[in-house]
Scaffold this motif. Structure first.
Motif, mmCIF file in Angstrom:
data_model
loop_
_atom_site.group_PDB
_atom_site.id
_atom_site.type_symbol
_atom_site.label_atom_id
_atom_site.label_comp_id
_atom_site.label_asym_id
_atom_site.label_seq_id
_atom_site.Cartn_x
_atom_site.Cartn_y
_atom_site.Cartn_z
ATOM 1 N N ALA A 161 121.179 -59.337 -12.170
ATOM 2 C CA ALA A 161 122.131 -58.253 -12.424
ATOM 3 C C ALA A 161 123.236 -58.216 -11.382
ATOM 4 N N THR A 162 122.888 -58.321 -10.102
ATOM 5 C CA THR A 162 123.897 -58.241 -9.055
ATOM 6 C C THR A 162 124.796 -59.469 -9.045
ATOM 7 N N GLU A 163 124.212 -60.638 -9.316
ATOM 8 C CA GLU A 163 125.021 -61.864 -9.336
ATOM 9 C C GLU A 163 126.035 -61.830 -10.473
ATOM 10 N N ILE A 164 125.589 -61.414 -11.654
ATOM 11 C CA ILE A 164 126.492 -61.352 -12.810
ATOM 12 C C ILE A 164 127.572 -60.309 -12.586
ATOM 13 N N ALA A 165 127.179 -59.146 -12.075
ATOM 14 C CA ALA A 165 128.156 -58.074 -11.851
ATOM 15 C C ALA A 165 129.205 -58.483 -10.828
ATOM 16 N N GLU A 166 128.802 -59.184 -9.787
ATOM 17 C CA GLU A 166 129.753 -59.614 -8.767
ATOM 18 C C GLU A 166 130.692 -60.690 -9.301
ATOM 19 N N CYS A 325 112.587 -61.790 -0.081
ATOM 20 C CA CYS A 325 114.031 -61.927 0.066
ATOM 21 C C CYS A 325 114.700 -61.760 -1.296
ATOM 22 N N VAL A 326 115.647 -60.842 -1.384
ATOM 23 C CA VAL A 326 116.330 -60.546 -2.645
ATOM 24 C C VAL A 326 117.828 -60.683 -2.434
ATOM 25 N N SER A 327 118.453 -61.655 -3.083
ATOM 26 C CA SER A 327 119.908 -61.778 -2.975
ATOM 27 C C SER A 327 120.562 -60.726 -3.856
ATOM 28 N N LEU A 328 121.673 -60.190 -3.384
ATOM 29 C CA LEU A 328 122.438 -59.164 -4.109
ATOM 30 C C LEU A 328 123.876 -59.647 -4.220
ATOM 31 N N GLY A 329 124.059 -60.746 -4.943
ATOM 32 C CA GLY A 329 125.341 -61.417 -4.942
ATOM 33 C C GLY A 329 125.398 -62.387 -3.783
ATOM 34 N N ARG A 330 126.606 -62.895 -3.478
ATOM 35 C CA ARG A 330 126.743 -63.925 -2.449
ATOM 36 C C ARG A 330 126.902 -63.371 -1.047
ATOM 37 N N GLY A 351 122.498 -56.466 3.967
ATOM 38 C CA GLY A 351 123.892 -56.823 4.126
ATOM 39 C C GLY A 351 124.109 -58.309 4.360
ATOM 40 N N ARG A 352 125.169 -58.629 5.102
ATOM 41 C CA ARG A 352 125.519 -60.031 5.339
ATOM 42 C C ARG A 352 124.448 -60.760 6.141
ATOM 43 N N ALA A 353 123.814 -60.064 7.075
ATOM 44 C CA ALA A 353 122.742 -60.702 7.847
ATOM 45 C C ALA A 353 121.599 -61.097 6.925
ATOM 46 N N GLY A 354 121.242 -60.207 5.994
ATOM 47 C CA GLY A 354 120.210 -60.534 5.024
ATOM 48 C C GLY A 354 120.611 -61.696 4.141
#
Length: 396
Positions: A161-166, A325-330, A351-354
């Motif tokens: 969901a987050t990858e597609i939305a971004e 670990c969960v990516s939320l976009g790039r 955030g970016r660190a994650g």
């Protein structure tokens, strides 16, 4: 005559097991064959990126195996006879039979539709490379304002969901779950997740029990509906049915029941790793289907098998977790610290660190696949006279 080890499936678990065996065993005495339906290694943990429009590096398995002592075969597994120790393959238009002395079963999993009508006909998924490419093409066909619904509130659903939305800010993206979305995460992680959903404009539907998928909507158990020109189904995984059709002891869901060394309880010449295996981890809990479990399962199986074949002490290790670990976009992610038995703690990096940590983990996993015999351990041992090797050694 060489001892024949056949590894079925070249996902993370199968490819790592084959490479680790090649580091442990003497090539003059052991023949390792890796069988996979696709000629390339697929980074399954990045398929949501591929679906959103990003390109992934090509990793031909023949190149990966070159010079390692592992023989690669592009073929589709059609059946398995564990009593005759043979695997039926389809190679192009031809059928072949491949015999083995030891089998490592790593055929993984695919999307589970849970019997919901319309999933097979109308829903997309990100369980395989071709599936992700079909979703990618469909997303590209949508006009601005088009509706996309991700069904499933687990790790895969959140990442999709987050990858597609971004990647497609002109589309209306929603996520729906029978329970809560990411409700197993810690309070801090959930707050961050909600903030990301708000930032990306993702609508969240919780307590939505989807009972039917249609061409332009889904229907929920409460009689409601959610518009969806594209439905992405991420509500769980199911293993391939091949193991359940054999004499192997399997669970109700078709996963091969194994001991702490990933060895089948019913057939000691069969090992199972990754999503295809039902293994006990830290705290006596079954290991969940995940890359985080697949890699140590592959290490465990390869080390135990190599030890048994060479007459060495079989290592005893309990597999546990360290983080989810969960990516939320790039540019965003959640790295949720967990206990060995997969219970969340209050420690979270976001955030970016994650995102950097998540990217490092994904890249390291892909690097280990591309360089299967590098790093330690790399000492190759000769076979010993053991119950596993005795018939082959006697035939020399």
């Amino acid at each position: 005559m060489k001892h024949r080890v056949v590894v079925l499936g070249a996902g993370y678990a199968g490819a790592i097991a084959a490479g680790r065996l090649a580091k442990r065993l003497h090539h003059d005495e052991v023949e390792i064959t890796l069988v996979n339906g696709d000629c390339e290694f697929v980074e399954r943990v990045r398929l949501h990126q591929l679906a959103s429009g990003q390109d992934l590096p090509s990793r031909p398995l023949r190149d990966v195996c070159a010079g390692t002592g592992v023989r690669f075969r592009t073929a589709r597994v059609t059946s398995l006879d564990v009593d005759r120790k043979s695997v039926e393959l389809t190679v192009g238009q031809s059928a072949e039979t491949l015999g083995y002395d030891t089998l490592v079963y790593a055929l993984g999993s695919t999307t589970a539709d849970h019997g919901v009508p319309g999933v097979a006909e109308y829903a997309h998924n990100v369980a395989g490379k071709q599936d992700a490419l079909r979703l990618r093409a469909r997303l590209g066909e949508l006009e601005p304002g088009g509706t996309v619904l991700v069904a499933g509130g687990g790790l895969t659903g959140i990442e999709a969901a987050t990858e597609i939305a971004e990647a497609h800010p002109d589309l209306k993206v929603a996520i729906a779950a029978r329970g809560g979305v990411g409700d197993w995460l810690s309070d801090k992680a959930r707050r961050h997740l909600r903030g990301v959903f708000d930032r990306l404009g993702i609508t969240v539907h919780e307590g939505a029990d989807i009972t039917r998928v249609e061409a332009h909507r889904v229907v929920t158990g409460a009689g409601g509906e959610i518009p969806a020109q594209v439905t992405v189904w991420t509500a769980g995984f199911a293993v391939h049915p091949i193991a359940a059709a054999t004499a192997l002891e399997v669970s109700e869901t078709g996963r091969i029941v194994v001991d702490a060394t990933m060895r089948s309880l019913s057939h000691p010449d069969v090992y199972a790793v990754g999503d295809a295996a039902l293994a006990e981890g830290a705290g006596g809990k079954p290991l969940r289907m995940s890359c985080a479990a697949a890699t140590p399962m592959a290490w465990q199986a390869a080390d135990a098998l190599a030890a048994r074949l060479t007459g060495r002490k079989v290592p005893e290790t309990t597999i546990g977790y360290a983080a989810q670990c969960v990516s939320l976009g790039r540019r965003d992610a959640i790295v949720q610290r967990v206990t060995e038995d997969d219970e969340v703690t209050s420690t979270v990096i976001t955030g970016r660190a994650g995102a950097r940590i998540k990217e490092l983990i994904c890249a390291a996993a892909a690097w280990s696949i591309s360089h299967p015999t590098m790093m330690l351990p790399s000492r190759r041992h000769h076979l010993a006279t053991t119950p596993e090797t005795e018939p082959r050694l006697a035939a020399r």
